[in-house]
Design an enzyme around this catalytic site. Sequence first.
Site, mmCIF file in Angstrom:
data_model
loop_
_atom_site.group_PDB
_atom_site.id
_atom_site.type_symbol
_atom_site.label_atom_id
_atom_site.label_comp_id
_atom_site.label_asym_id
_atom_site.label_seq_id
_atom_site.Cartn_x
_atom_site.Cartn_y
_atom_site.Cartn_z
ATOM 1 N N ASP A 191 0.662 -1.328 0.295
ATOM 2 C CA ASP A 191 -0.018 -0.482 0.067
ATOM 3 C C ASP A 191 0.832 1.316 -0.287
ATOM 4 O O ASP A 191 0.735 1.871 0.429
ATOM 5 C CB ASP A 191 -1.174 0.084 0.883
ATOM 6 N N LYS A 244 -7.310 -4.796 -3.356
ATOM 7 C CA LYS A 244 -8.181 -4.799 -1.860
ATOM 8 C C LYS A 244 -9.244 -4.365 -1.704
ATOM 9 O O LYS A 244 -8.593 -3.032 -1.728
ATOM 10 C CB LYS A 244 -6.738 -6.321 -1.093
ATOM 11 N N CYS A 250 -1.524 -2.626 7.340
ATOM 12 C CA CYS A 250 -1.758 -3.581 6.521
ATOM 13 C C CYS A 250 -0.269 -4.287 6.604
ATOM 14 O O CYS A 250 -0.344 -5.320 5.820
ATOM 15 C CB CYS A 250 -1.897 -3.013 5.169
#
Length: 193
Positions: free
Chosen positions: A9, A102, A144
Amino acid sequence: MTRALFIVDVQNDFTEGGALGVAGGDAVAAGITAHLAAHAADYALIVASRDWHDADGDNGGHFAAGEPDFVDTWPVHCVAGTPGAEYDPELDTAAVTHHVKKGQGKPAYSLFEGVTDAGETVGDLLTSHGVVDVDVVGIATDYCVRASALDAIDHGRHVRILTDLVAGVAPASSDAALAELAHAGAELQESNR
Ligand SMILES: [Zn+2]
Protein backbone atom coordinates in the site's frame (compact mmCIF):
# COMPACT_ATOMS: atom_id res chain seq x y z
CA MET A 1 16.03 -20.24 -1.03
CA THR A 2 13.27 -18.54 -2.91
CA ARG A 3 12.35 -15.12 -1.67
CA ALA A 4 9.43 -12.74 -2.31
CA LEU A 5 9.04 -9.05 -1.56
CA PHE A 6 5.69 -7.61 -0.48
CA ILE A 7 5.30 -3.87 -1.06
CA VAL A 8 2.22 -2.98 0.95
CA ASP A 9 0.00 0.00 0.00
CA VAL A 10 2.60 2.63 -0.99
CA GLN A 11 -0.15 4.88 -2.30
CA ASN A 12 -0.66 8.64 -2.44
CA ASP A 13 -3.42 8.61 0.17
CA PHE A 14 -1.04 6.94 2.67
CA THR A 15 1.92 9.27 2.11
CA GLU A 16 2.38 12.92 2.99
CA GLY A 17 -0.45 15.07 1.67
CA GLY A 18 -2.82 12.11 1.25
CA ALA A 19 -6.21 11.54 2.85
CA LEU A 20 -4.59 9.30 5.45
CA GLY A 21 -0.98 10.28 5.01
CA VAL A 22 1.54 8.86 7.48
CA ALA A 23 4.75 10.63 8.43
CA GLY A 24 7.69 9.10 6.59
CA GLY A 25 5.58 7.66 3.79
CA ASP A 26 7.40 9.44 0.96
CA ALA A 27 10.76 8.42 2.43
CA VAL A 28 9.59 4.81 2.54
CA ALA A 29 8.54 5.01 -1.11
CA ALA A 30 11.95 6.38 -2.13
CA GLY A 31 13.72 3.86 0.09
CA ILE A 32 11.88 0.94 -1.50
CA THR A 33 12.86 2.26 -4.93
CA ALA A 34 16.52 2.27 -3.84
CA HIS A 35 16.15 -1.21 -2.35
CA LEU A 36 14.69 -2.49 -5.63
CA ALA A 37 17.51 -0.88 -7.64
CA ALA A 38 20.02 -2.87 -5.60
CA HIS A 39 18.11 -6.06 -4.84
CA ALA A 40 15.25 -6.70 -7.29
CA ALA A 41 17.12 -9.71 -8.67
CA ASP A 42 17.12 -11.31 -5.21
CA TYR A 43 13.36 -11.82 -5.44
CA ALA A 44 11.48 -14.48 -7.40
CA LEU A 45 8.29 -12.54 -6.85
CA ILE A 46 7.69 -8.84 -6.15
CA VAL A 47 4.09 -8.21 -5.15
CA ALA A 48 2.74 -4.68 -4.69
CA SER A 49 -0.69 -4.13 -3.17
CA ARG A 50 -3.12 -1.25 -3.40
CA ASP A 51 -6.08 -0.51 -1.16
CA TRP A 52 -8.84 -0.08 -3.75
CA HIS A 53 -12.17 0.96 -2.29
CA ASP A 54 -15.54 1.51 -3.93
CA ALA A 55 -16.61 5.11 -4.52
CA ASP A 56 -20.15 4.29 -3.41
CA GLY A 57 -21.05 3.33 0.14
CA ASP A 58 -18.88 3.01 3.23
CA ASN A 59 -16.99 -0.14 2.15
CA GLY A 60 -18.42 -2.31 4.91
CA GLY A 61 -18.14 0.35 7.60
CA HIS A 62 -14.47 1.04 6.75
CA PHE A 63 -15.18 4.69 5.90
CA ALA A 64 -16.34 6.65 8.95
CA ALA A 65 -19.87 8.07 8.89
CA GLY A 66 -18.80 10.80 11.34
CA GLU A 67 -15.45 11.22 13.08
CA PRO A 68 -13.08 8.36 12.25
CA ASP A 69 -11.54 6.49 15.19
CA PHE A 70 -8.37 5.64 13.20
CA VAL A 71 -8.61 2.05 14.41
CA ASP A 72 -11.68 0.58 12.69
CA THR A 73 -13.04 3.61 10.86
CA TRP A 74 -11.09 5.90 8.59
CA PRO A 75 -11.43 9.01 6.44
CA VAL A 76 -12.37 8.27 2.83
CA HIS A 77 -9.18 6.99 1.15
CA CYS A 78 -7.90 5.03 -1.83
CA VAL A 79 -11.08 5.17 -3.89
CA ALA A 80 -10.59 3.09 -7.04
CA GLY A 81 -9.42 5.11 -10.01
CA THR A 82 -8.60 8.28 -8.07
CA PRO A 83 -5.11 9.84 -7.73
CA GLY A 84 -5.10 8.94 -4.02
CA ALA A 85 -5.28 5.25 -4.90
CA GLU A 86 -2.27 5.40 -7.24
CA TYR A 87 1.21 4.40 -6.18
CA ASP A 88 3.29 7.19 -4.67
CA PRO A 89 5.35 8.68 -7.51
CA GLU A 90 8.55 8.05 -5.49
CA LEU A 91 7.94 4.30 -5.82
CA ASP A 92 9.39 2.86 -9.02
CA THR A 93 7.14 -0.10 -9.82
CA ALA A 94 9.09 -1.29 -12.88
CA ALA A 95 10.36 -4.39 -11.04
CA VAL A 96 6.98 -5.33 -9.59
CA THR A 97 5.91 -8.71 -10.96
CA HIS A 98 2.36 -8.79 -9.59
CA HIS A 99 -0.06 -6.00 -8.69
CA VAL A 100 -2.75 -6.83 -6.13
CA LYS A 101 -5.88 -4.83 -5.34
CA LYS A 102 -7.85 -5.30 -2.14
CA GLY A 103 -10.70 -3.69 -0.23
CA GLN A 104 -13.34 -3.45 -2.96
CA GLY A 105 -16.48 -2.79 -0.90
CA LYS A 106 -15.00 -3.97 2.38
CA PRO A 107 -12.11 -3.44 4.78
CA ALA A 108 -9.02 -5.45 3.77
CA TYR A 109 -5.81 -4.92 5.72
CA SER A 110 -3.85 -7.93 4.47
CA LEU A 111 -2.69 -8.24 0.89
CA PHE A 112 -3.67 -11.92 1.15
CA GLU A 113 -7.27 -10.63 0.92
CA GLY A 114 -6.65 -9.18 -2.54
CA VAL A 115 -6.21 -10.62 -6.00
CA THR A 116 -4.11 -9.80 -9.06
CA ASP A 117 -5.76 -8.52 -12.22
CA ALA A 118 -5.61 -12.15 -13.39
CA GLY A 119 -7.53 -13.25 -10.29
CA GLU A 120 -4.65 -14.95 -8.45
CA THR A 121 -4.38 -14.68 -4.67
CA VAL A 122 -1.06 -14.02 -2.97
CA GLY A 123 -1.30 -17.46 -1.37
CA ASP A 124 -1.53 -18.99 -4.85
CA LEU A 125 1.50 -17.00 -6.02
CA LEU A 126 3.66 -18.06 -3.07
CA THR A 127 2.83 -21.69 -3.72
CA SER A 128 3.26 -21.60 -7.49
CA HIS A 129 6.65 -19.87 -7.18
CA GLY A 130 7.88 -22.07 -4.32
CA VAL A 131 8.48 -19.07 -2.07
CA VAL A 132 10.01 -19.86 1.31
CA ASP A 133 11.04 -16.41 2.53
CA VAL A 134 9.13 -13.15 2.41
CA ASP A 135 10.42 -9.61 2.98
CA VAL A 136 7.71 -7.08 3.88
CA VAL A 137 7.90 -3.30 3.38
CA GLY A 138 5.37 -0.49 3.04
CA ILE A 139 2.55 1.28 4.83
CA ALA A 140 1.19 1.18 7.47
CA THR A 141 3.30 -0.74 9.94
CA ASP A 142 0.47 -0.95 12.48
CA TYR A 143 -2.28 -2.01 10.03
CA CYS A 144 -1.71 -3.41 6.57
CA VAL A 145 1.99 -4.30 6.99
CA ARG A 146 1.14 -6.02 10.27
CA ALA A 147 -1.80 -7.97 8.81
CA SER A 148 0.08 -8.97 5.65
CA ALA A 149 3.13 -10.18 7.57
CA LEU A 150 1.04 -12.16 10.07
CA ASP A 151 -0.78 -13.84 7.18
CA ALA A 152 2.55 -14.73 5.53
CA ILE A 153 3.64 -16.37 8.79
CA ASP A 154 0.28 -18.18 8.97
CA HIS A 155 0.97 -19.44 5.44
CA GLY A 156 4.17 -21.01 6.75
CA ARG A 157 6.66 -18.54 5.33
CA HIS A 158 9.71 -17.11 7.04
CA VAL A 159 9.17 -13.37 7.26
CA ARG A 160 11.52 -10.41 7.56
CA ILE A 161 10.28 -6.89 8.18
CA LEU A 162 12.70 -4.37 6.66
CA THR A 163 12.31 -1.84 9.44
CA ASP A 164 13.72 1.17 7.61
CA LEU A 165 11.20 0.64 4.80
CA VAL A 166 7.96 0.74 6.78
CA ALA A 167 5.99 3.66 8.21
CA GLY A 168 3.08 3.60 10.65
CA VAL A 169 0.01 5.61 11.60
CA ALA A 170 1.09 6.07 15.23
CA PRO A 171 4.37 5.33 17.07
CA ALA A 172 2.87 3.31 19.93
CA SER A 173 0.77 1.02 17.75
CA SER A 174 3.66 0.64 15.29
CA ASP A 175 6.03 -0.41 18.08
CA ALA A 176 3.39 -2.83 19.36
CA ALA A 177 2.90 -4.28 15.87
CA LEU A 178 6.65 -4.87 15.42
CA ALA A 179 6.84 -6.53 18.85
CA GLU A 180 3.89 -8.74 17.98
CA LEU A 181 5.45 -9.69 14.65
CA ALA A 182 8.76 -10.55 16.31
CA HIS A 183 6.92 -12.68 18.84
CA ALA A 184 5.11 -14.44 15.98
CA GLY A 185 8.47 -15.32 14.43
CA ALA A 186 9.28 -12.46 12.07
CA GLU A 187 12.83 -11.13 11.89
CA LEU A 188 13.18 -7.38 12.18
CA GLN A 189 16.12 -5.95 10.29
CA GLU A 190 17.23 -3.03 8.20
CA SER A 191 17.36 -3.28 4.44
CA ASN A 192 21.07 -2.81 3.62
CA ARG A 193 20.08 -0.83 0.59
ZN1 LIG B 1 -8.76 1.04 3.39
